[in-house]
Scaffold this motif. Structure first.
Motif, mmCIF file in Angstrom:
data_model
loop_
_atom_site.group_PDB
_atom_site.id
_atom_site.type_symbol
_atom_site.label_atom_id
_atom_site.label_comp_id
_atom_site.label_asym_id
_atom_site.label_seq_id
_atom_site.Cartn_x
_atom_site.Cartn_y
_atom_site.Cartn_z
ATOM 1 N N ASN A 39 -12.985 8.865 7.651
ATOM 2 C CA ASN A 39 -13.532 7.538 7.933
ATOM 3 C C ASN A 39 -15.022 7.610 8.246
ATOM 4 O OD1 ASN A 39 -11.301 5.935 7.497
ATOM 5 N ND2 ASN A 39 -10.522 6.211 9.567
ATOM 6 N N PHE A 87 -2.468 3.543 8.699
ATOM 7 C CA PHE A 87 -1.837 4.524 7.829
ATOM 8 C C PHE A 87 -0.924 5.385 8.683
ATOM 9 C CE2 PHE A 87 -6.023 3.523 6.187
ATOM 10 C CZ PHE A 87 -5.712 3.107 4.903
ATOM 11 N N ARG A 97 -7.132 -1.321 8.561
ATOM 12 C CA ARG A 97 -5.893 -0.923 7.905
ATOM 13 C C ARG A 97 -5.296 0.276 8.625
ATOM 14 N NH1 ARG A 97 -7.743 0.301 2.224
ATOM 15 N NH2 ARG A 97 -5.542 0.715 1.897
ATOM 16 N N LYS A 111 2.543 5.509 4.516
ATOM 17 C CA LYS A 111 1.396 4.866 3.883
ATOM 18 C C LYS A 111 0.227 5.813 4.043
ATOM 19 C CE LYS A 111 -1.413 0.701 3.953
ATOM 20 N NZ LYS A 111 -1.675 -0.570 4.645
ATOM 21 N N LYS A 112 -0.265 6.290 2.912
ATOM 22 C CA LYS A 112 -1.324 7.297 2.935
ATOM 23 C C LYS A 112 -2.688 6.647 2.766
ATOM 24 C CE LYS A 112 1.715 10.828 1.087
ATOM 25 N NZ LYS A 112 2.050 11.662 -0.047
ATOM 26 N N SER A 113 -3.660 7.221 3.421
ATOM 27 C CA SER A 113 -5.033 6.738 3.313
ATOM 28 C C SER A 113 -5.615 7.155 1.970
ATOM 29 C CB SER A 113 -5.883 7.314 4.443
ATOM 30 O OG SER A 113 -7.235 6.930 4.282
ATOM 31 N N THR A 114 -6.416 6.271 1.387
ATOM 32 C CA THR A 114 -7.081 6.596 0.129
ATOM 33 C C THR A 114 -8.340 7.416 0.366
ATOM 34 O OG1 THR A 114 -8.236 4.470 0.192
ATOM 35 C CG2 THR A 114 -6.169 4.581 -1.062
ATOM 36 N N ARG A 115 -8.790 7.481 1.607
ATOM 37 C CA ARG A 115 -9.979 8.261 1.959
ATOM 38 C C ARG A 115 -9.558 9.445 2.815
ATOM 39 N NH1 ARG A 115 -14.877 5.818 1.250
ATOM 40 N NH2 ARG A 115 -14.819 3.618 0.775
ATOM 41 N N GLU A 116 -10.255 10.538 2.655
ATOM 42 C CA GLU A 116 -9.951 11.718 3.467
ATOM 43 C C GLU A 116 -10.576 11.623 4.843
ATOM 44 O OE1 GLU A 116 -10.498 15.463 1.583
ATOM 45 O OE2 GLU A 116 -9.631 14.766 -0.307
ATOM 46 N N GLY A 141 0.787 -1.232 0.000
ATOM 47 C CA GLY A 141 0.000 0.000 0.000
ATOM 48 C C GLY A 141 0.813 1.272 0.000
ATOM 49 N N ASP A 154 6.787 7.579 -1.965
ATOM 50 C CA ASP A 154 6.646 7.817 -0.535
ATOM 51 C C ASP A 154 7.679 7.054 0.295
ATOM 52 O OD1 ASP A 154 4.487 9.511 -0.978
ATOM 53 O OD2 ASP A 154 3.044 7.855 -0.904
ATOM 54 N N GLU A 196 3.371 3.828 -1.914
ATOM 55 C CA GLU A 196 3.830 4.200 -3.250
ATOM 56 C C GLU A 196 5.344 4.393 -3.247
ATOM 57 O OE1 GLU A 196 1.937 4.407 -5.978
ATOM 58 O OE2 GLU A 196 0.185 3.813 -4.798
#
Length: 167
Positions: free
Chosen positions: A109, A119, A117, A102-107, A81, A86, A83
């Motif tokens: 929750n 981050f 998961r 590791k960045k969250s794909t959502r801004e 997860g 990063d 990139e």
């Protein structure tokens, strides 16, 4: 013996309180204990994590495999997860450091039912000894796995020096 010593990870969590719930933290602890037994007691040293972030740091600490051949050491770090942009690998004063995020794909929750998961940022460091050629370390990143190749310095065998005998 490899030319690599763990500097941070989960070695200090060997203390009194048992860890429940996350079997991977137990494996990480055991791996760090094993590395410590190979390189000696001073080989593993955990860096204190401020503000109660130790649990998050444990979950984000990359899992490491180390393989050694006659001419190099290969270190593989699982970074699912994460990139490639990063991840940062650096060497300073004989210490190899892998940092990343590791960045969250959502801004947010909001509306989440289950969030397992993790981050955030991570850091893992290893002390290199004199057998590693730090100027020729290479890194590759593919499918969430960082592979570092640490070439060994070619051993120079001392040759006897002929001394002329004068009479």
């Amino acid at each position: 013996m490899t030319g690599l010593q763990t500097l941070n990870g989960s070695a200090r969590r060997l203390a009194t309180a048992p860890t429940y719930g996350d079997p991977f933290s137990l494996l990480s602890r055991d791996f760090d204990r094993m590395i410590g037994s190979i390189f000696g007691d001073r080989a593993t040293a955990s860096k204190a994590v401020a503000d109660g972030q130790e649990a998050a740091q444990t979950l984000l600490s990359p899992r490491i495999d180390v393989h050694e051949t006659e001419d190099h050491i290969e270190l593989s770090a699982e970074l699912p997860g994460v990139e490639q942009d990063d991840v940062d690998v650096s060497v300073l004063d004989g210490v190899l450091t892998i940092t990343g995020e590791k960045k969250s794909t959502r801004e947010t929750n909001e509306g989440a039912r289950v969030v397992e998961r993790s981050f955030g940022s991570f850091k893992r460091s290893f002390r290199l000894n004199d057998t590693i050629d730090v100027d020729n370390i290479t890194a590759s990143f593919k499918n969430g796995v960082l592979v570092l190749t640490l070439p060994k310095v070619a051993e120079q065998k001392p040759e006897p020096r002929k001394i002329a005998v004068n009479g």
